[in-house]
Motif scaffolding. Sequence first.
Motif, mmCIF file in Angstrom:
data_model
loop_
_atom_site.group_PDB
_atom_site.id
_atom_site.type_symbol
_atom_site.label_atom_id
_atom_site.label_comp_id
_atom_site.label_asym_id
_atom_site.label_seq_id
_atom_site.Cartn_x
_atom_site.Cartn_y
_atom_site.Cartn_z
ATOM 1 N N PRO A 1 0.797 -1.229 0.000
ATOM 2 C CA PRO A 1 0.000 0.000 0.000
ATOM 3 C C PRO A 1 0.836 1.288 0.000
ATOM 4 N N ASP A 2 1.942 1.309 0.715
ATOM 5 C CA ASP A 2 2.745 2.528 0.775
ATOM 6 C C ASP A 2 3.558 2.776 -0.499
ATOM 7 N N ALA A 3 3.592 1.818 -1.429
ATOM 8 C CA ALA A 3 4.346 1.985 -2.671
ATOM 9 C C ALA A 3 3.434 2.147 -3.884
ATOM 10 N N ARG A 4 2.135 2.158 -3.676
ATOM 11 C CA ARG A 4 1.198 2.249 -4.797
ATOM 12 C C ARG A 4 1.180 3.654 -5.392
ATOM 13 N N GLY A 5 0.780 3.712 -6.655
ATOM 14 C CA GLY A 5 0.651 4.992 -7.332
ATOM 15 C C GLY A 5 1.937 5.509 -7.951
ATOM 16 N N ARG A 6 2.975 4.682 -7.974
ATOM 17 C CA ARG A 6 4.260 5.101 -8.546
ATOM 18 C C ARG A 6 4.646 4.293 -9.780
ATOM 19 N N GLY A 7 3.722 3.512 -10.324
ATOM 20 C CA GLY A 7 3.988 2.766 -11.551
ATOM 21 C C GLY A 7 4.590 1.394 -11.346
ATOM 22 N N GLY A 8 4.759 0.963 -10.110
ATOM 23 C CA GLY A 8 5.369 -0.343 -9.854
ATOM 24 C C GLY A 8 4.555 -1.500 -10.400
ATOM 25 N N GLY A 9 3.237 -1.448 -10.266
ATOM 26 C CA GLY A 9 2.383 -2.521 -10.781
ATOM 27 C C GLY A 9 2.511 -2.656 -12.289
ATOM 28 N N LYS A 10 2.506 -1.539 -12.979
ATOM 29 C CA LYS A 10 2.660 -1.542 -14.438
ATOM 30 C C LYS A 10 3.999 -2.156 -14.824
ATOM 31 N N HIS A 11 5.056 -1.759 -14.150
ATOM 32 C CA HIS A 11 6.381 -2.288 -14.485
ATOM 33 C C HIS A 11 6.487 -3.781 -14.178
ATOM 34 N N LEU A 12 5.858 -4.229 -13.103
ATOM 35 C CA LEU A 12 5.854 -5.657 -12.796
ATOM 36 C C LEU A 12 5.141 -6.445 -13.899
ATOM 37 N N VAL A 13 3.988 -5.963 -14.334
ATOM 38 C CA VAL A 13 3.244 -6.657 -15.387
ATOM 39 C C VAL A 13 4.051 -6.682 -16.677
ATOM 40 N N GLU A 14 4.633 -5.552 -17.047
ATOM 41 C CA GLU A 14 5.424 -5.501 -18.278
ATOM 42 C C GLU A 14 6.622 -6.446 -18.207
ATOM 43 N N ALA A 15 7.274 -6.511 -17.058
ATOM 44 C CA ALA A 15 8.418 -7.417 -16.906
ATOM 45 C C ALA A 15 7.971 -8.873 -16.981
ATOM 46 N N ALA A 16 6.815 -9.189 -16.400
ATOM 47 C CA ALA A 16 6.300 -10.559 -16.452
ATOM 48 C C ALA A 16 5.944 -10.947 -17.884
ATOM 49 N N VAL A 17 5.348 -10.040 -18.632
ATOM 50 C CA VAL A 17 5.010 -10.318 -20.034
ATOM 51 C C VAL A 17 6.294 -10.538 -20.835
ATOM 52 N N ALA A 18 7.303 -9.708 -20.599
ATOM 53 C CA ALA A 18 8.588 -9.876 -21.291
ATOM 54 C C ALA A 18 9.227 -11.214 -20.923
ATOM 55 N N HIS A 19 9.151 -11.587 -19.662
ATOM 56 C CA HIS A 19 9.713 -12.855 -19.202
ATOM 57 C C HIS A 19 8.981 -14.028 -19.864
ATOM 58 N N ALA A 20 7.654 -13.926 -19.948
ATOM 59 C CA ALA A 20 6.870 -14.974 -20.608
ATOM 60 C C ALA A 20 7.249 -15.066 -22.088
ATOM 61 N N ALA A 21 7.417 -13.933 -22.750
ATOM 62 C CA ALA A 21 7.811 -13.929 -24.164
ATOM 63 C C ALA A 21 9.164 -14.603 -24.337
ATOM 64 N N ALA A 22 10.094 -14.302 -23.450
ATOM 65 C CA ALA A 22 11.437 -14.888 -23.535
ATOM 66 C C ALA A 22 11.410 -16.394 -23.339
ATOM 67 N N HIS A 23 10.387 -16.901 -22.663
ATOM 68 C CA HIS A 23 10.249 -18.331 -22.450
ATOM 69 C C HIS A 23 9.283 -18.984 -23.435
ATOM 70 N N GLY A 24 8.937 -18.269 -24.503
ATOM 71 C CA GLY A 24 8.147 -18.852 -25.577
ATOM 72 C C GLY A 24 6.664 -18.985 -25.314
ATOM 73 N N VAL A 25 6.138 -18.284 -24.335
ATOM 74 C CA VAL A 25 4.709 -18.356 -24.036
ATOM 75 C C VAL A 25 3.935 -17.651 -25.150
ATOM 76 N N GLU A 26 3.007 -18.369 -25.776
ATOM 77 C CA GLU A 26 2.223 -17.789 -26.865
ATOM 78 C C GLU A 26 1.049 -16.968 -26.357
ATOM 79 N N ARG A 27 0.398 -17.436 -25.306
ATOM 80 C CA ARG A 27 -0.759 -16.731 -24.740
ATOM 81 C C ARG A 27 -0.641 -16.791 -23.228
ATOM 82 N N LEU A 28 -0.694 -15.633 -22.608
ATOM 83 C CA LEU A 28 -0.638 -15.510 -21.151
ATOM 84 C C LEU A 28 -1.999 -15.013 -20.689
#
Length: 176
Positions: free
Chosen positions: A90-117
């Motif tokens: 809660p004290d770290a919300r509103g600074r874009g961390g959630g967006k960056h986590l999702v983007e990093a997870a999508v990139a990680h999935a792409a790097a591991h060949g995931v076609e649909r997440l």
Amino acid sequence: MRIDWIGRHPQHVVALARWHHAEWGELYDDWTLPAATAELEDHTRRDSLPTTLVLMDGDTLLGSVSLLLEDAPELQERGGPWLASLFVSPDARGRGGGKHLVEAAVAHAAAHGVERLRLFTLWHEDFYSGLGWELEERAHLHGVPISIMGIAPARRIAAETTPSLASPLRPTGTRA
């Protein structure tokens, strides 16, 4: 703030398991705090799926997101893998961390060949839509309405303008 692999921060497994279990424990019949802890401990030993990425500020844990082969047994027939357990303290919300986590997870999935997440969300369909996720269906999980959403990681990464998120995390000294 930086995103890293949980295997580099095993000291935060217990705190992270508490956050996850407090937030989503009621949605799962047999997902106890010890089960959540064991799942995250397992994620410290691999960077392949399933795994967890953490949001850090120095040595302080701010949040996490997981990539799972299956999120809820009731949703198994829809396929996988799943983005799950996006949590920012809660004290770290509103600074874009959630967006960056999702983007990093999508990139990680792409790097591991995931076609649909896929993911399911109770309240944040607009947030995920803004990150390129598409609504696949509305359903119920233990009587709770959910939105099931999906994304094609490789296509999303190709459209990204942030090259650093397109490179996979490569922890050192891991066992796959």
